[in-house]
Design a protein around this motif. Sequence first.
Motif, PDB file in Angstrom:
ATOM      1  N   THR A 192       0.820  -1.223   0.000  1.00 45.54           N
ATOM      2  CA  THR A 192       0.000   0.000   0.000  1.00 45.54           C
ATOM      3  C   THR A 192       0.850   1.268   0.000  1.00 45.54           C
ATOM      4  OG1 THR A 192      -1.710   1.207   1.235  1.00 45.54           O
ATOM      5  CG2 THR A 192      -0.130  -0.067   2.515  1.00 45.54           C
ATOM      6  N   LYS A 193       0.294   2.304  -0.583  1.00 46.78           N
ATOM      7  CA  LYS A 193       0.866   3.653  -0.559  1.00 46.78           C
ATOM      8  C   LYS A 193       0.028   4.558   0.352  1.00 46.78           C
ATOM      9  CE  LYS A 193       3.589   6.951  -2.456  1.00 46.78           C
ATOM     10  NZ  LYS A 193       5.046   7.031  -2.396  1.00 46.78           N
ATOM     11  N   ALA A 194      -0.957   3.972   1.041  1.00 46.46           N
ATOM     12  CA  ALA A 194      -1.906   4.771   1.817  1.00 46.46           C
ATOM     13  C   ALA A 194      -1.232   5.579   2.923  1.00 46.46           C
ATOM     14  CB  ALA A 194      -2.986   3.872   2.412  1.00 46.46           C
ATOM     15  N   GLN A 200      -4.946   9.390   6.888  1.00 43.93           N
ATOM     16  CA  GLN A 200      -6.233   9.465   7.580  1.00 43.93           C
ATOM     17  C   GLN A 200      -6.931   8.103   7.621  1.00 43.93           C
ATOM     18  OE1 GLN A 200      -5.025  11.482   5.215  1.00 43.93           O
ATOM     19  NE2 GLN A 200      -6.089  13.463   5.129  1.00 43.93           N
ATOM     20  N   ARG A 201      -6.579   7.263   6.672  1.00 40.78           N
ATOM     21  CA  ARG A 201      -7.182   5.926   6.598  1.00 40.78           C
ATOM     22  C   ARG A 201      -7.019   5.161   7.908  1.00 40.78           C
ATOM     23  NH1 ARG A 201      -9.388   2.132   6.803  1.00 40.78           N
ATOM     24  NH2 ARG A 201      -9.767   0.376   5.405  1.00 40.78           N
ATOM     25  N   PHE A 202      -5.977   5.486   8.671  1.00 41.51           N
ATOM     26  CA  PHE A 202      -5.669   4.753   9.900  1.00 41.51           C
ATOM     27  C   PHE A 202      -5.810   5.607  11.162  1.00 41.51           C
ATOM     28  CE2 PHE A 202      -3.069   3.514   6.283  1.00 41.51           C
ATOM     29  CZ  PHE A 202      -3.531   2.222   6.084  1.00 41.51           C
ATOM     30  N   VAL A 203      -6.273   6.852  10.982  1.00 44.93           N
ATOM     31  CA  VAL A 203      -6.349   7.768  12.129  1.00 44.93           C
ATOM     32  C   VAL A 203      -7.744   8.363  12.286  1.00 44.93           C
ATOM     33  CG1 VAL A 203      -5.365   9.817  13.233  1.00 44.93           C
ATOM     34  CG2 VAL A 203      -3.889   8.323  11.861  1.00 44.93           C
ATOM     35  N   THR A 204      -8.256   9.035  11.256  1.00 48.53           N
ATOM     36  CA  THR A 204      -9.500   9.793  11.399  1.00 48.53           C
ATOM     37  C   THR A 204     -10.639   9.314  10.514  1.00 48.53           C
ATOM     38  OG1 THR A 204      -8.727  11.424   9.767  1.00 48.53           O
ATOM     39  CG2 THR A 204      -8.259  11.881  12.096  1.00 48.53           C
ATOM     40  N   ASP A 207     -13.806   4.320   9.523  1.00 47.10           N
ATOM     41  CA  ASP A 207     -13.539   2.915   9.836  1.00 47.10           C
ATOM     42  C   ASP A 207     -12.079   2.668  10.221  1.00 47.10           C
ATOM     43  OD1 ASP A 207     -12.473   3.396   7.356  1.00 47.10           O
ATOM     44  OD2 ASP A 207     -13.133   1.505   6.470  1.00 47.10           O
ATOM     45  N   ALA A 208     -11.371   3.730  10.630  1.00 52.42           N
ATOM     46  CA  ALA A 208      -9.957   3.576  11.004  1.00 52.42           C
ATOM     47  C   ALA A 208      -9.803   2.596  12.161  1.00 52.42           C
ATOM     48  CB  ALA A 208      -9.355   4.930  11.359  1.00 52.42           C
ATOM     49  N   ASP A 209     -10.605   2.760  13.211  1.00 49.51           N
ATOM     50  CA  ASP A 209     -10.489   1.871  14.376  1.00 49.51           C
ATOM     51  C   ASP A 209     -10.851   0.430  14.010  1.00 49.51           C
ATOM     52  OD1 ASP A 209      -9.716   4.021  15.882  1.00 49.51           O
ATOM     53  OD2 ASP A 209     -11.663   4.306  16.859  1.00 49.51           O
ATOM     54  N   ASP A 210     -11.880   0.245  13.183  1.00 51.06           N
ATOM     55  CA  ASP A 210     -12.261  -1.100  12.766  1.00 51.06           C
ATOM     56  C   ASP A 210     -11.144  -1.759  11.959  1.00 51.06           C
ATOM     57  OD1 ASP A 210     -14.735  -0.940  13.981  1.00 51.06           O
ATOM     58  OD2 ASP A 210     -15.757  -0.210  12.180  1.00 51.06           O
ATOM     59  N   THR A 211     -10.473  -0.965  11.137  1.00 54.53           N
ATOM     60  CA  THR A 211      -9.357  -1.500  10.353  1.00 54.53           C
ATOM     61  C   THR A 211      -8.238  -1.981  11.261  1.00 54.53           C
ATOM     62  OG1 THR A 211      -9.873  -0.053   8.472  1.00 54.53           O
ATOM     63  CG2 THR A 211      -7.634  -0.943   8.600  1.00 54.53           C
ATOM     64  N   LEU A 212      -7.927  -1.198  12.286  1.00 54.49           N
ATOM     65  CA  LEU A 212      -6.873  -1.599  13.213  1.00 54.49           C
ATOM     66  C   LEU A 212      -7.273  -2.843  14.008  1.00 54.49           C
ATOM     67  CD1 LEU A 212      -5.702   1.899  14.482  1.00 54.49           C
ATOM     68  CD2 LEU A 212      -4.718   0.500  12.667  1.00 54.49           C
ATOM     69  N   ARG A 213      -8.556  -2.959  14.323  1.00 53.33           N
ATOM     70  CA  ARG A 213      -9.023  -4.179  15.004  1.00 53.33           C
ATOM     71  C   ARG A 213      -8.874  -5.404  14.094  1.00 53.33           C
ATOM     72  NH1 ARG A 213     -12.453  -0.590  18.083  1.00 53.33           N
ATOM     73  NH2 ARG A 213     -13.905  -0.320  16.333  1.00 53.33           N
ATOM     74  N   LEU A 214      -9.085  -5.213  12.794  1.00 54.17           N
ATOM     75  CA  LEU A 214      -8.864  -6.306  11.844  1.00 54.17           C
ATOM     76  C   LEU A 214      -7.391  -6.717  11.866  1.00 54.17           C
ATOM     77  CD1 LEU A 214      -9.711  -8.180   9.505  1.00 54.17           C
ATOM     78  CD2 LEU A 214      -9.248  -6.248   7.945  1.00 54.17           C
ATOM     79  N   PHE A 215      -6.485  -5.738  11.885  1.00 55.57           N
ATOM     80  CA  PHE A 215      -5.056  -6.051  11.957  1.00 55.57           C
ATOM     81  C   PHE A 215      -4.746  -6.846  13.215  1.00 55.57           C
ATOM     82  CE2 PHE A 215      -3.673  -2.079   9.301  1.00 55.57           C
ATOM     83  CZ  PHE A 215      -4.345  -2.604   8.206  1.00 55.57           C
ATOM     84  N   GLU A 216      -5.328  -6.435  14.333  1.00 55.33           N
ATOM     85  CA  GLU A 216      -5.122  -7.154  15.589  1.00 55.33           C
ATOM     86  C   GLU A 216      -5.608  -8.594  15.489  1.00 55.33           C
ATOM     87  OE1 GLU A 216      -7.219  -4.663  18.312  1.00 55.33           O
ATOM     88  OE2 GLU A 216      -5.445  -3.456  18.825  1.00 55.33           O
TER      89      GLU A 216
END
Length: 412
Positions: A192-194, A200-204, A207-216
């Motif tokens: 990814t280049k995000a 913002q995809r991972f901060v604001t 669905d940023a928090d949901d994405t991080l939960r998927l990583f977890e």
Amino acid sequence: MQAVATVLPFRVNSYVLDELIDWDAAPNDPIYRLVFPQADMLPQSDVTRIADLIKAGAPRKELNEAANAVRARLNPHPAGQMDLNVPKVDDEPIPGIQHKYQETVLFFPKQGQTCHAYCTYCFRWAQFVGDADLKFASSEIDQLVDYVRSHPEVTSVLFTGGDPMIMGEGVISKYIEPLLEIEHLEAIRIGTKALAYWPQRFVTDPDADDTLRLFEKVVASGKNLAFMAHFSHPNEMRPEIVQEAVRRIRSTGAVIRTQAPLIRTINDDPAVWESMWRTHLRHGMVPYYMFVERDTGPQDYFAVPLAEAYEIFRGAYKNVSGLARTVRGPSMSATPGKVCVDGVTEVAGEKVFALHFIQARDPELVGRPFFAKYDEKAAWLFDLKPALGATHFPWETPPAAAGDGGVDPTRL
């Protein structure tokens, strides 16, 4: 610019415009050149023809025909992704899957076939120009899961595109979660280049928090989650939001590895790479690859000769600590595999490139050194010729008429 953008894809967003580009330095600002097409990226005759059509108000169909004629000369699929790497079931190709190396499968999710912004040098530009015959993608996760299950040698799946992180968490989780049940799968990678173009995809983002939960969830399943972050210049790490995005991703247990191609006019300076690797290391990321610009798209504009590429790599590499020397390069992702330029030396009175396979379509070639005649203008693997009397490279079939008088450089 409009003529070039008719041939090559062009997309930019507000974050890149407002936070990354130094408009006082444009058009020489590296991020500006990274995303805005330049008139000399294509042959002047092609640019003039299309510019004349635009000025004359030519119909869209005529413009597209002219653009397609130029694209046809740009080698849109240098890795043979439309044939060589695509696995088959009952002689039918499985869409959106590449299996070039025995332990790694690449998957191109259909919803991830765009990016937050486009890099002018992108070797996958053909995915973005609207030609269905050049697109390569799949929305069939079941086919991927079935394929990986039936191939125990596959230990890693790489989601790529485009940019998989253009997808929302609700979509990307449908692709990733079924893979967590495959026992022999060790790692999931996301290219990814995000982080550079839309942190913002991972901060604001909503669905940023949901994405991080998927990583977890991936990490908790016992799989390695490798976040393959594409950074082309140190300036992409300056905004505080990208540093916060890096911190949040790392807090999930994911490992961020960084990579980029060496691009003329953008990062062809050892000081740029040294700064970039030092910054990545400081923020807990792992420098991974310096790539050589592929033989596609506007390669003549962006490519750096291999001899110069090696000196740029060495100039940066010698000034960083061992923790940053995880990086490999300059590496060519060519048809036979990933070939690293180890240096320029002299063997038996002949000046040569020393090279080796980091990865190979034929696993027996991995780590195997070989030599090529020194050529100061060579910019890609297929520009090189065998050295030291050899008649062919290790991945090539020996010429039928070859005698036995040559020296096999792989045995030196």
